[in-house]
Design a protein around this motif. Structure first.
Motif, PDB file in Angstrom:
ATOM      1  N   LEU A  25       6.074   4.806  -4.097  1.00 34.78           N
ATOM      2  CA  LEU A  25       7.261   3.948  -4.035  1.00 34.78           C
ATOM      3  C   LEU A  25       6.943   2.495  -3.714  1.00 34.78           C
ATOM      4  O   LEU A  25       7.773   1.615  -3.960  1.00 34.78           O
ATOM      5  CB  LEU A  25       8.247   4.510  -3.015  1.00 34.78           C
ATOM      6  N   ALA A  85      13.376   3.178   0.447  1.00 44.16           N
ATOM      7  CA  ALA A  85      13.982   2.052  -0.273  1.00 44.16           C
ATOM      8  C   ALA A  85      14.996   1.314   0.587  1.00 44.16           C
ATOM      9  O   ALA A  85      15.070   0.083   0.565  1.00 44.16           O
ATOM     10  CB  ALA A  85      14.658   2.552  -1.553  1.00 44.16           C
ATOM     11  N   ALA A 121      12.533   8.993  -0.597  1.00 43.88           N
ATOM     12  CA  ALA A 121      12.669   7.834  -1.494  1.00 43.88           C
ATOM     13  C   ALA A 121      13.835   6.945  -1.068  1.00 43.88           C
ATOM     14  O   ALA A 121      13.704   5.717  -1.002  1.00 43.88           O
ATOM     15  CB  ALA A 121      12.857   8.306  -2.934  1.00 43.88           C
ATOM     16  N   VAL A 176       9.715  -0.372  -4.392  1.00 41.75           N
ATOM     17  CA  VAL A 176      10.537  -0.877  -3.288  1.00 41.75           C
ATOM     18  C   VAL A 176       9.829  -1.945  -2.474  1.00 41.75           C
ATOM     19  O   VAL A 176      10.439  -2.538  -1.587  1.00 41.75           O
ATOM     20  CB  VAL A 176      11.020   0.259  -2.358  1.00 41.75           C
ATOM     21  N   ALA A 235      14.964   5.974  -5.591  1.00 44.12           N
ATOM     22  CA  ALA A 235      14.728   4.675  -4.947  1.00 44.12           C
ATOM     23  C   ALA A 235      15.454   3.550  -5.683  1.00 44.12           C
ATOM     24  O   ALA A 235      16.084   2.694  -5.052  1.00 44.12           O
ATOM     25  CB  ALA A 235      13.232   4.385  -4.875  1.00 44.12           C
TER      26      ALA A 235
END
Length: 164
Positions: free
Chosen positions: A138, A107, A103, A142, A64
């Motif tokens: 995440l 992102a 990921a 992100v 990410a």
């Protein structure tokens, strides 16, 4: 959610140092309380959730951060952390490849059909729980809106594939 003691212990393991630089940064800007809360939430809470290993969490964090392209210090930290928890960025099994793609798409944003496809692959492989956990993890890296959008795709994946 979260526990500062557990978080600090994990942060030290990931970074391989006794005094994590991120805490020094918060101290330097007189935001020690925020630093403690962040460590408790992120490392004492999010990282403690079941569903992914520490190595998997680090690999998807690296994927990410590489996608974001603007967090070089954090990227270096997490690349080193992969090794510190016994992971391998070159690991190339099907589950790891799928988690990395999740990921990247989470992102990147704006790639709902692609994310829907990889989430369907995860579902077909019996790994939807791991995929959801990856997205939740995440959110810290992100952003919450990006993670919410990705989570919504877990519910509406077929709709996104049909539009593509």
């Amino acid at each position: 959610m979260g526990d500062y003691g557990k978080g600090l212990e994990l942060l030290r393991l990931l970074g391989g140092v006794e005094n994590p630089a991120v805490l020094e940064l918060f101290d330097a800007v007189e935001a020690t309380d925020y630093g403690r809360e962040a460590v408790a939430f992120v490392y004492g809470g999010v990282y403690q959730r079941p569903g992914l290993s520490l190595a998997q969490r680090q690999v998807i964090t690296v994927a990410a951060l590489e996608t974001l392209g603007y967090a070089e210090a954090q990227l270096r930290f997490h690349r080193d952390a992969v090794a510190n928890v016994g992971g391998d960025l070159a690991q190339d099994d099907e589950t790891t490849r799928r988690l990395k793609r999740i990921a990247v798409y989470t992102a990147k944003g704006g790639v709902a059909p692609e994310l829907a496809d990889v989430l369907q692959e995860a579902k077909d492989a019996g790994e939807l729980r791991e995929a959801v956990e990856a997205i939740l993890h995440l959110a810290v890296y992100v952003g919450f809106p990006a993670a919410l959008n990705a989570l919504a795709i877990t519910l509406t994946g077929d709709e996104h594939r049909e539009r593509a």
